[in-house]
Design a protein around this motif. Structure first.
Motif, PDB file in Angstrom:
ATOM      1  N   TYR A 170     -77.944 -71.049  11.690  1.00 27.27           N
ATOM      2  CA  TYR A 170     -76.493 -71.246  12.067  1.00 27.27           C
ATOM      3  C   TYR A 170     -75.336 -71.054  11.202  1.00 27.27           C
ATOM      4  CZ  TYR A 170     -78.234 -72.719  16.564  1.00 27.27           C
ATOM      5  OH  TYR A 170     -78.676 -73.121  17.924  1.00 27.27           O
ATOM      6  N   TYR A 171     -75.769 -71.693   9.971  1.00 28.18           N
ATOM      7  CA  TYR A 171     -74.619 -71.509   9.059  1.00 28.18           C
ATOM      8  C   TYR A 171     -74.425 -70.229   8.832  1.00 28.18           C
ATOM      9  CZ  TYR A 171     -72.284 -71.559   4.636  1.00 28.18           C
ATOM     10  OH  TYR A 171     -71.379 -71.286   3.380  1.00 28.18           O
ATOM     11  N   TYR A 172     -75.505 -69.211   8.563  1.00 31.10           N
ATOM     12  CA  TYR A 172     -75.202 -67.843   8.276  1.00 31.10           C
ATOM     13  C   TYR A 172     -74.493 -67.321   9.209  1.00 31.10           C
ATOM     14  CZ  TYR A 172     -76.059 -63.267   6.827  1.00 31.10           C
ATOM     15  OH  TYR A 172     -75.959 -61.827   6.691  1.00 31.10           O
ATOM     16  N   ARG A 173     -74.769 -67.618  10.448  1.00 32.74           N
ATOM     17  CA  ARG A 173     -74.155 -66.925  11.765  1.00 32.74           C
ATOM     18  C   ARG A 173     -72.381 -67.172  11.644  1.00 32.74           C
ATOM     19  NH1 ARG A 173     -74.766 -69.342  17.608  1.00 32.74           N
ATOM     20  NH2 ARG A 173     -73.253 -70.741  16.356  1.00 32.74           N
ATOM     21  N   ASP A 174     -72.101 -68.493  11.568  1.00 33.17           N
ATOM     22  CA  ASP A 174     -70.720 -68.692  11.223  1.00 33.17           C
ATOM     23  C   ASP A 174     -70.108 -68.187   9.986  1.00 33.17           C
ATOM     24  OD1 ASP A 174     -71.164 -70.207  13.339  1.00 33.17           O
ATOM     25  OD2 ASP A 174     -71.101 -72.312  11.999  1.00 33.17           O
ATOM     26  N   PHE A 175     -70.755 -67.995   8.894  1.00 34.86           N
ATOM     27  CA  PHE A 175     -70.264 -67.137   7.840  1.00 34.86           C
ATOM     28  C   PHE A 175     -70.077 -65.861   8.084  1.00 34.86           C
ATOM     29  CE2 PHE A 175     -71.360 -64.825   3.977  1.00 34.86           C
ATOM     30  CZ  PHE A 175     -70.331 -65.241   2.849  1.00 34.86           C
ATOM     31  N   VAL A 176     -70.862 -65.088   9.025  1.00 36.12           N
ATOM     32  CA  VAL A 176     -70.715 -63.560   9.268  1.00 36.12           C
ATOM     33  C   VAL A 176     -69.471 -63.657  10.285  1.00 36.12           C
ATOM     34  CG1 VAL A 176     -71.677 -61.799  10.947  1.00 36.12           C
ATOM     35  CG2 VAL A 176     -72.977 -63.111   9.242  1.00 36.12           C
ATOM     36  N   ARG A 177     -69.418 -64.794  11.160  1.00 34.11           N
ATOM     37  CA  ARG A 177     -68.301 -64.967  12.074  1.00 34.11           C
ATOM     38  C   ARG A 177     -66.936 -64.803  11.275  1.00 34.11           C
ATOM     39  NH1 ARG A 177     -69.937 -68.850  16.699  1.00 34.11           N
ATOM     40  NH2 ARG A 177     -71.460 -67.334  17.821  1.00 34.11           N
ATOM     41  N   LEU A 178     -67.036 -65.648  10.250  1.00 38.18           N
ATOM     42  CA  LEU A 178     -65.661 -65.951   9.418  1.00 38.18           C
ATOM     43  C   LEU A 178     -65.372 -64.566   8.789  1.00 38.18           C
ATOM     44  CD1 LEU A 178     -63.945 -68.360   8.497  1.00 38.18           C
ATOM     45  CD2 LEU A 178     -65.465 -68.199   6.384  1.00 38.18           C
ATOM     46  N   ILE A 179     -66.438 -63.908   8.282  1.00 41.02           N
ATOM     47  CA  ILE A 179     -66.256 -62.495   7.555  1.00 41.02           C
ATOM     48  C   ILE A 179     -65.551 -61.587   8.831  1.00 41.02           C
ATOM     49  CG2 ILE A 179     -67.139 -60.557   6.335  1.00 41.02           C
ATOM     50  CD1 ILE A 179     -67.207 -63.461   4.929  1.00 41.02           C
ATOM     51  N   ASP A 180     -66.342 -61.593   9.835  1.00 44.59           N
ATOM     52  CA  ASP A 180     -65.881 -60.677  10.933  1.00 44.59           C
ATOM     53  C   ASP A 180     -64.378 -60.969  11.196  1.00 44.59           C
ATOM     54  OD1 ASP A 180     -67.984 -59.271  11.126  1.00 44.59           O
ATOM     55  OD2 ASP A 180     -68.688 -60.160  12.941  1.00 44.59           O
ATOM     56  N   ALA A 181     -63.931 -62.110  11.330  1.00 47.02           N
ATOM     57  CA  ALA A 181     -62.634 -62.385  11.652  1.00 47.02           C
ATOM     58  C   ALA A 181     -61.709 -62.089  10.570  1.00 47.02           C
ATOM     59  CB  ALA A 181     -62.481 -64.012  11.963  1.00 47.02           C
ATOM     60  N   LEU A 190     -69.330 -58.499  -0.224  1.00 44.82           N
ATOM     61  CA  LEU A 190     -68.168 -58.865  -0.960  1.00 44.82           C
ATOM     62  C   LEU A 190     -67.920 -60.265  -0.957  1.00 44.82           C
ATOM     63  CD1 LEU A 190     -65.307 -56.172  -0.766  1.00 44.82           C
ATOM     64  CD2 LEU A 190     -66.447 -56.666  -2.910  1.00 44.82           C
ATOM     65  N   ALA A 191     -68.084 -60.816   0.106  1.00 42.21           N
ATOM     66  CA  ALA A 191     -67.971 -62.322   0.608  1.00 42.21           C
ATOM     67  C   ALA A 191     -69.160 -63.130  -0.083  1.00 42.21           C
ATOM     68  CB  ALA A 191     -67.708 -62.573   2.023  1.00 42.21           C
ATOM     69  N   GLN A 192     -70.293 -62.416   0.206  1.00 47.67           N
ATOM     70  CA  GLN A 192     -71.621 -63.097  -0.447  1.00 47.67           C
ATOM     71  C   GLN A 192     -71.481 -63.179  -1.799  1.00 47.67           C
ATOM     72  OE1 GLN A 192     -74.445 -60.408   1.181  1.00 47.67           O
ATOM     73  NE2 GLN A 192     -75.098 -62.031   2.439  1.00 47.67           N
ATOM     74  N   TYR A 193     -70.975 -62.244  -2.396  1.00 43.72           N
ATOM     75  CA  TYR A 193     -70.668 -61.837  -4.040  1.00 43.72           C
ATOM     76  C   TYR A 193     -69.959 -63.092  -4.306  1.00 43.72           C
ATOM     77  CZ  TYR A 193     -69.147 -60.583  -8.430  1.00 43.72           C
ATOM     78  OH  TYR A 193     -68.793 -60.432  -9.679  1.00 43.72           O
ATOM     79  N   GLN A 194     -69.090 -63.458  -3.633  1.00 41.70           N
ATOM     80  CA  GLN A 194     -67.886 -64.367  -3.959  1.00 41.70           C
ATOM     81  C   GLN A 194     -68.394 -65.838  -4.042  1.00 41.70           C
ATOM     82  OE1 GLN A 194     -64.477 -63.488  -1.861  1.00 41.70           O
ATOM     83  NE2 GLN A 194     -63.296 -62.871  -3.635  1.00 41.70           N
ATOM     84  N   VAL A 195     -69.324 -66.093  -2.939  1.00 42.14           N
ATOM     85  CA  VAL A 195     -69.712 -67.527  -2.837  1.00 42.14           C
ATOM     86  C   VAL A 195     -70.913 -67.538  -3.888  1.00 42.14           C
ATOM     87  CG1 VAL A 195     -71.275 -68.756  -1.488  1.00 42.14           C
ATOM     88  CG2 VAL A 195     -69.373 -67.356  -0.196  1.00 42.14           C
ATOM     89  N   PHE A 196     -71.577 -66.575  -4.127  1.00 44.21           N
ATOM     90  CA  PHE A 196     -72.439 -66.640  -5.276  1.00 44.21           C
ATOM     91  C   PHE A 196     -71.937 -66.838  -6.613  1.00 44.21           C
ATOM     92  CE2 PHE A 196     -76.064 -64.047  -3.248  1.00 44.21           C
ATOM     93  CZ  PHE A 196     -76.575 -65.094  -2.245  1.00 44.21           C
ATOM     94  N   THR A 197     -70.772 -66.206  -6.804  1.00 45.84           N
ATOM     95  CA  THR A 197     -70.302 -66.613  -8.215  1.00 45.84           C
ATOM     96  C   THR A 197     -70.135 -68.063  -8.436  1.00 45.84           C
ATOM     97  OG1 THR A 197     -67.904 -66.477  -7.383  1.00 45.84           O
ATOM     98  CG2 THR A 197     -69.189 -64.361  -8.422  1.00 45.84           C
ATOM     99  N   ARG A 198     -69.865 -68.916  -7.305  1.00 47.73           N
ATOM    100  CA  ARG A 198     -69.649 -70.276  -7.388  1.00 47.73           C
ATOM    101  C   ARG A 198     -70.933 -70.850  -7.365  1.00 47.73           C
ATOM    102  NH1 ARG A 198     -65.349 -67.987  -7.167  1.00 47.73           N
ATOM    103  NH2 ARG A 198     -63.549 -69.045  -8.155  1.00 47.73           N
TER     104      ARG A 198
END
Ligand code: C2E
Ligand code: CA
Ligand code: CA
Length: 647
Positions: free
Chosen positions: A194-205, A24-32
Motif C-alpha cells: 500500500y505504501y509503495y502504491r502511494d509512493f508510485v502515485r506521488l511520483i506519477d503526480a 530517481l525518486a527511489q534513489y533519493q529515498v535510499f540515500t537517506r
C-alpha cells in the motif's frame, strides 16, 4: 480473461508512468534510509554479539561481526555521501538495482549468522535471537519500502531460512514462532505494498506536473503556426551560442530573412493561405539547412538562422548557405489547389567580426537585410564595415538632430526644372539642407529618414515649406515650386491642416505649387494618405509622383491616385544615350504619361548626350546638374537674371 484483466489492473497500480522518475525518486529515498538501515543493522548485530560474548566462539561472535560491521559502515557512508548528488537516470537505476541484489545476499547472510549463534545459547539467548530477527526485519522493511523488490528479497529469504531452520526442531514453540513470523511479515509486506502504491502515485503526480510544466515551457518557446522556435527561443539560443563561442573561439553567423511578395499573397488569397505558405516556408528552410543552422520564426514573414554548424573560416560558407536558402524559397510552393511563388532576402552577420552580443548580432543582420532590400532583393547581404560606419554616423546625426536649432539651421535650396528644348526655367524643386552647428552640412538623404524615425519630420516640413513660400514671394509669377513631403506628413491629418493653412496664408496661388510624393509613400495603404492627396488636389496644388520606378508598387494602383505629374527617377537616365533598355523604359513611361495626360519631369540629367537622347524620345521637362545643382535661395535671382544670357 477476467483474471488477466484483474492482474493487469494490479500491475498498473504499481507501475509508474515514468520509470526513470521512479528510479530517481527511489534513489533519493535510499540515500537517506539506507544509512539508517545499516545503522540499525549495526545496533542489532552488536547487541546480539554482546549477549553471546561468553557463549559464542570468537570467530563467530567477534571476527565475523567485525567483518559485517566494516562492510555496513562502508556502505552507509557511501550512501550518505551521495545524498546531495543528482545522478543521471542510468546511475540511479544501477544503484537501486545493486541495493536489491544486496538485499538478496545480505538478508540471508544476516539470518544465517544469527541462527549460527542460536545453538550456542541457552533458552534466554535463543529467544533473544528470535527477537532480534523480528525487530530487524521490521525496521529494515521500513527502510527499503520504496522498492518492493528489495522488501520481497528481504522478507522471502529471511522467512525461508527461518522456516527451514525451525520447522524440523523439537521445540514446537519455535516452530510456532516461525509460523507466526511468516504470517506477521506477510501482512507487513501487504501493508508495504500500500505504501509503495502511494509512493508510485506521488511520483506519477510529480511527473505529470513536470510534463505540464515542460509542455508550457515548450509552448512559450515555440511558434504556434510553424512549430519552429519563436523569437524568445531564438534569442535564448543565440545568447547561449555567443557565450559558448566566446570560450571556444568558434565562428558562426546570424541571418535574418524575410519574404518578398508575402503581403500581396495575404491580401489576394487571404490569411489562411498566407499561414499555409509560412508553414511551408518554415519547413523548407529547416529541411534546407538541417544541422547546419538553428531556424526560428521571429514573427510575420520574418525568419532567422543561427549558422553554427558549418565550421567555417570565412564568410563565404555562410553566404553560400544563405544563398541556397534564398534559392530554395524562390521555387514554387504547392498550396492545395494552386501554386505560389515568392522570394526572400537575407541579411547576415558573422560572429565575432562585427558583433559579439545576441541583440547586437540580430540588429546587424536586420540592418543588412534592410539595406540589402533597398538595393537588390532576393539575395544575401552581409553586414559590412561600411554598415557599421553608417550606423555610427546615423547615431551622431540622430543625436545632433535632437539638440539642433532647426529653425535656424535648416535651409531650403532650389534646383531649376527646365523646359529642355528651350532651356527656359519653369520652376524649382525645393530641397532641404541642414547646416548643422555640430556636423556641418548634412544631406537630406542622410537626415530625412532619421528625422522621420525620431518623429521630427512634421515639424521640419512645416519650417521648410514656410521658408520656401517666403522665398517664392520674390519670384516672377510664372515660376512654379515643387516641394517634397514625407509619408509621415501625409499620414497626419493635423500636419496636413497646418501645411494647407501655410499655403493659404502665403498669398501664393496654389496652382503654382506641386507636392512631390515618393512612390513608396504613394503606395502606402493608409486611407489618410489617400485623403491627404485628395485634399491637396482640392485646394488647387499639383501632386507629383516622385522617383517613379524605384519602388515595387503596382502601377495601376499608383495611377489610380489624382496625380498631375510623374517624375522619372534618375537611375533610368544615367547613361541613357548608351543603354537601350533604359531608353525603352523611359520612352514607355513618357508614353504612359501622355496617354494619361500627366506631365512628366525627367530628373538627374547630367550630360548633353543624355539630354539629346531624352529629347529624341519625347522628353521635355527636365532637371539635373546639366543645368544646375541645387542652389541657395540667394542665388536664384542671379540664375533668373542670367537666363537671357544662357539661352
Ligand atoms: P529627390 O526628391 O529625388 O531629389 C532629387 C535629388 O537628386 C536631390 O538630392 C538633388 O540634389 C539630386 N540631383 C538633382 N539633379 C541631379 C543630377 O543631375 N545628378 C545627380 N546625381 N543627382 C541630382 P538631395 O538634395 O540630396 O535630396 C535627396 C533626397 O532627399 C530627395 O530626393 C528627397 O527624397 C529628399 N528630400 C530633399 N529635400 C526634402 C524635403 O524638403 N522634404 C522631404 N520630405 N524630402 C526631401
Ligand atoms: Ca523630389
Ligand atoms: Ca526624385
Amino acid at each position: 480473461m477476467h483474471w488477466r484483466h484483474w492482474l493487469q489492473s494490479i500491475k498498473n497500480k504499481f507501475t509508474p508512468l515514468d520509470e526513470d522518475a521512479l528510479a530517481l525518486a527511489q534513489y533519493q529515498v535510499f540515500t537517506r534510509q539506507i544509512p539508517l538501515l545499516y545503522f540499525l543493522l549495526l545496533i542489532n548485530t552488536w547487541t546480539l554479539a554482546y549477549v553471546f560474548r561468553d557463549a559464542a566462539p570468537h570467530w563467530l561472535g567477534v571476527e565475523l561481526l567485525l567483518g559485517i560491521s566494516a562492510f555496513s559502515v562502508f556502505r552507509a557512508i557511501g550512501w550518505w555521501n551521495m545524498r546531495d548528488e543528482i545522478p543521471n537516470v542510468a546511475v540511479a537505476r544501477r544503484r537501486v538495482r545493486t541495493t536489491v541484489i544486496l538485499a538478496w545476499i545480505l538478508a540471508p547472510a544476516m539470518a544465517i549468522w544469527s541462527l549460527m549463534l542460536f545453538d550456542y545459547g541457552d533458552m534466554y539467548l535463543k529467544i533473544h535471537v528470535v527477537f532480534m530477527m523480528t525487530a530487524g526485519i521490521m525496521t529494515m522493511t521500513y527502510c527499503l519500502s520504496s522498492s518492493w523488490q528489495a522488501v520481497l528479497a528481504l522478507v522471502a529469504t529471511v522467512n525461508m531460512i527461518f522456516f527451514g531452520f525451525f520447522i524440523h526442531r523439537d521445540e514446537y514453540q519455535f516452530s510456532a514462532m516461525a509460523i507466526h513470523f511468516l504470517v506477521v511479515t506477510s501482512v507487513m509486506v501487504g501493508m508495504m505494498m500500500y505504501y509503495y502504491r502511494d509512493f508510485v502515485r506521488l511520483i506519477d503526480a510529480r511527473s505529470l506536473a513536470e510534463r505540464a510544466q515542460n509542455e508550457a515551457l515548450l509552448q512559450a518557446n515555440r511558434d504556434g503556426l510553424t512549430q519552429l522556435p519563436n523569437r524568445r527561443n531564438f534569442f535564448h539560443t543565440l545568447e547561449g551560442i555567443c557565450a559558448e563561442s566566446k570560450k571556444n573561439g568558434q565562428r558562426f553567423a546570424v541571418a535574418v530573412l524575410d519574404l518578398d511578395g508575402f503581403k500581396p499573397v495575404n491580401d489576394l488569397y487571404g490569411h489562411a493561405v498566407g499561414d499555409a505558405l509560412l508553414v511551408q516556408v518554415g519547413q523548407r528552410i529547416a529541411a534546407c539547412v538541417q544541422a547546419r543552422a538553428h531556424v526560428a520564426r521571429l514573427g510575420g514573414d520574418e525568419f532567422a538562422l543561427i549558422m553554427d554548424g558549418l565550421d567555417a573560416q570565412d564568410d563565404a560558407a555562410f553566404v553560400a548557405l544563405g544563398q541556397t536558402v534564398c534559392q530554395r524559397l524562390r521555387e514554387p510552393f504547392e498550396l492545395d489547389g494552386f501554386t505560389l511563388q515568392v522570394g526572400s532576402s537575407m541579411g547576415l552577420v558573422t560572429f565575432p567580426d562585427r558583433a559579439v552580443q545576441a541583440q547586437q548580432l540580430y540588429q546587424c543582420a536586420d540592418y543588412a537585410l534592410y539595406e540589402g532590400k533597398r538595393g537588390s532583393r532576393g539575395t544575401v547581404s552581409v553586414f559590412s564595415y561600411q554598415h557599421s560606419l553608417r550606423i555610427q554616423r546615423d547615431a551622431l546625426i540622430e543625436q545632433a538632430l535632437r539638440t539642433a536649432d532647426l529653425a535656424q539651421e535648416l535651409q531650403v535650396w532650389f534646383q531649376p526644372i527646365v523646359d529642355a528644348p528651350s532651356g527656359r526655367t519653369l520652376g524649382f524643386e525645393a530641397l532641404a539642407r541642414w547646416d548643422s552647428a555640430r556636423l556641418g552640412m548634412v544631406s537630406p538623404g542622410e537626415f530625412i529618414v532619421l528625422a522621420e524615425r525620431g518623429s521630427l519630420m512634421n515639424q521640419i516640413s512645416q519650417m521648410l515649406l514656410a521658408k520656401a513660400l517666403q522665398e517664392m514671394q520674390h519670384w516672377p509669377e510664372h515660376l512654379e515650386l515643387s516641394f517634397n513631403l514625407s509619408v509621415q506628413d501625409l499620414a497626419s491629418a493635423a500636419t496636413m491642416q497646418q501645411l494647407l493653412a501655410l499655403i493659404a496664408n502665403s498669398g501664393i496661388a496654389p496652382q503654382r505649387l506641386s507636392i512631390e510624393i515618393t512612390e513608396t509613400a504613394a503606395a502606402h495603404a493608409a486611407a489618410q494618405v489617400q485623403h491627404s492627396i485628395e485634399l491637396l488636389r482640392e485646394c488647387g496644388c499639383g501632386v507629383v509622383l516622385d522617383d517613379l520606378g524605384t519602388g515595387f508598387s503596382s502601377l495601376t494602383r499608383l495611377l489610380g491616385l489624382p496625380l498631375t505629374k510623374i517624375k522619372i527617377d534618375r537611375q533610368f537616365v544615367r547613361g541613357i544615350d548608351a543603354k537601350v533598355a533604359n531608353r525603352k523604359i523611359v520612352a514607355s513611361l513618357l508614353n504612359m504619361a501622355r496617354e494619361m495626360q500627366l506631365q512628366c519631369v525627367i530628373e538627374g540629367v547630367e550630360t548633353p548626350a543624355e539630354r539629346l537622347t531624352l529629347l529624341d524620345i519625347g522628353g521635355t521637362f527636365m532637371q539635373g546638374y546639366l543645368w544646375s545643382r541645387p542652389m541657395p535661395a540667394r542665388e536664384v535671382a542671379r540664375w533668373l537674371a542670367d537666363e537671357s544670357v544662357r539661352l
